[in-house]
Design an enzyme around this catalytic site. Structure first.
Site, PDB file in Angstrom:
ATOM      1  N   ARG A  35     -16.264  -9.208  16.595  1.00  0.00           N
ATOM      2  CA  ARG A  35     -16.130  -8.284  15.469  1.00  0.00           C
ATOM      3  C   ARG A  35     -17.250  -8.517  14.465  1.00  0.00           C
ATOM      4  NH1 ARG A  35     -10.972  -5.863  14.424  1.00  0.00           N
ATOM      5  NH2 ARG A  35      -9.278  -6.721  15.689  1.00  0.00           N
ATOM      6  N   GLY A 181       8.919   3.218  17.701  1.00  0.00           N
ATOM      7  CA  GLY A 181       9.145   1.786  17.649  1.00  0.00           C
ATOM      8  C   GLY A 181       9.645   1.341  16.292  1.00  0.00           C
ATOM      9  N   ALA A 271       3.984   2.239  17.864  1.00  0.00           N
ATOM     10  CA  ALA A 271       4.144   0.856  17.398  1.00  0.00           C
ATOM     11  C   ALA A 271       5.246   0.174  18.209  1.00  0.00           C
ATOM     12  CB  ALA A 271       4.479   0.832  15.908  1.00  0.00           C
ATOM     13  N   HIS A 445      17.126 -20.960 -13.484  1.00  0.00           N
ATOM     14  CA  HIS A 445      17.869 -19.757 -13.870  1.00  0.00           C
ATOM     15  C   HIS A 445      17.122 -19.051 -15.002  1.00  0.00           C
ATOM     16  CE1 HIS A 445      21.323 -17.215 -14.861  1.00  0.00           C
ATOM     17  NE2 HIS A 445      21.082 -17.502 -16.146  1.00  0.00           N
TER      18      HIS A 445
END
Length: 466
Positions: A35, A181, A271, A445
């Protein structure tokens, strides 16, 4: 001819991490990649560009719909798809350049071209212009990745019938996108285009989405995606697709057999999964062959050929970038005589839709099939204060623990930012933690992560916030 300690075929997450680790450990390493940029499918046309579009489309959808208005933010956004694609490409380019920098930092040679194994310890590399160089190496690592699986009767042209690469670079928002898919790729890219304004229909051969994930988690995600406007045709198969200049006509039949129906779309995304990229590597020159799926066998990353190793999508296990990265580390460490290991039971899986789905370890279905006695602790995000205040209450945290030892066996999360939280349980399970260990651990929290603790507490019915 250039001589190396290790030559790696492929510059994706498996290959580039193997090359960098080899350099860190003092090996003379070369990575062969044809690539124009390093990073493989993941960085160039997979994980990273899809996340760029998921993030952008989520913000656009929030601004377009009731989410911003409910917060008192009144805007009228306009979609600039070209700019959205441009920022995606710029982000990807920055990441691929980062790998080039790491190669230089660790003295790794990038050999640009396509590698071929000519024999034991021998690799030839052919460049785009036909140039050819020869390399020798004590060890060769095959990390060539995977490619989209084709579907018989549906010819991908990346004009109207797309693979994942084509779906990441459309120049217009489809009016109707059909996704074939209901796995990770299909649901993520379907979500992108649905949020940007497309009608989206997902066709799946099985009777459920996300095969392999915990059944309850999969059903919860499907309900959420359906509420967002994605339509599902389950237990259905596409038998043919005819494309024209303006769209595609699909023939769809029930998976169990029956009469076909025609479905019109202007774009189709195929897909149905990925297959190993092992063709044309010269495997026969070192006595290797693949199974019918194209995969290479391995034993602790070693192939049957001396000095030839295999990692990532070309071998067994989930086709995930982080799995390939783990294997890269373990493989190189073994090459230098260290004890590299991968715990395949604790590789997390994430679907980056909204809400996200993240999991690690066993599903309920797997535990039932094994006949293993287990306990379940669940906690809904509707009862989590941070999720509620952020209006992100869909989904739950579920902890599966051994009925006798209380060891955590599996964790399944559907909800906001759960991809960032599953790592807590990956660490816990690596140390064989019990649900009680998590239940006794203080969490900040208000955070969504408190749901993880509350689910662990609820294994014994001790959740305090619901």
């Amino acid at each position: 001819m250039s001589n190396y300690d290790v030559v790696i075929l492929g510059g994706g997450p498996g290959g580039y991490n193997a090359a960098i680790r080899a350099g860190q450990l003092g090996l003379k390493a070369a990575c062969v990649e044809g690539r124009a940029t390093l990073g493989g499918t993941c960085l160039n046309v997979g994980c990273m560009p899809s996340k760029a579009l998921l993030h952008a489309s989520e913000l656009y959808d929030a601004a377009m719909g009731a989410e911003f208005a409910n917060l008192g933010i009144e805007v009228k956004p306009t979609l600039n798809l070209a700019q959205m694609m441009k920022q995606k490409d710029e982000s990807v380019a920055g990441l691929t350049k980062g790998i080039e920098f790491l190669f230089r930092k660790n003295k790794v040679d990038w050999i640009k071209g396509w590698g071929h194994i000519d024999g034991p310890g021998k690799v030839s590399v052919t460049g785009d212009q036909g140039s050819r160089i020869e390399l020798t190496a004590t060890d060769i690592i095959i990390a060539t990745g995977s490619e989209p699986t084709p579907l018989p009767g549906v010819a991908i042209d990346n004009q109207r019938i797309l693979d994942s690469t084509g779906a990441l670079s459309l120049s217009e928002v489809p009016k109707h996108l059909v996704v074939i898919g209901a796995g990770v790729i299909g649901l993520e890219l379907g979500s992108v285009w649905r949020r940007l304004g497309a009608q989206v229909t997902v066709v799946e051969y099985l009777d459920r989405i996300c095969p392999g994930v915990d059944g309850e988690a999969g059903k919860t995600l499907q309900r959420s995606l359906s509420k967002q406007g994605i339509s599902f045709k389950l237990s259905s198969k596409v038998t043919s697709a005819t494309s024209s200049a303006s769209g595609v006509q699909l023939s769809i039949e029930p998976a169990a057999g029956g009469s076909a129906e025609l479905l019109e779309a202007d774009y189709v995304l195929v897909a149905i999964g990925r297959r190993p990229y092992t063709q044309g590597l010269g495997l026969e020159n070192v006595g290797l062959s693949t199974d019918k799926r194209g995969m290479l066998a391995n034993k602790h990353h070693r192939t049957e050929a001396s000095g030839v190793w295999v990692i990532g999508d070309v071998t067994s296990g989930p086709m995930l970038a982080h799995k390939a990265e783990d294997e890269a580390m373990a493989c190189i460490e073994q090459i230098v005589g260290k004890a590299g290991e991968v715990n395949y039971d604790l590789i997390p899986n994430v679907i980056y839709t909204k809400p996200e789905l993240a999991s690690v370890g066993k599903t309920e279905e797997q535990l039932k099939a094994e006949g293993r006695a287990y306990k379940v602790g669940k906690f809904p995000f509707t009862a989590n204060s941070r999720a509620k205040i952020n209006h992100e209450t869909e989904g739950f945290a579920k902890v599966l623990a051994d009925a006798h030892t209380d060891e955590v066996l599996g964790v399944h999360l559907v909800g906001p930012s759960v991809s960032e939280m599953i790592g807590e349980y990956c660490v816990a399970m690596e140390f064989s933690a019990s649900a009680e260990d998590i239940a006794l651990t203080c969490h900040p929290h208000p955070t969504r992560s408190e749901a993880l603790r509350q689910a662990a507490m609820n294994v014994e019915g001790m959740a305090t916030q619901m």
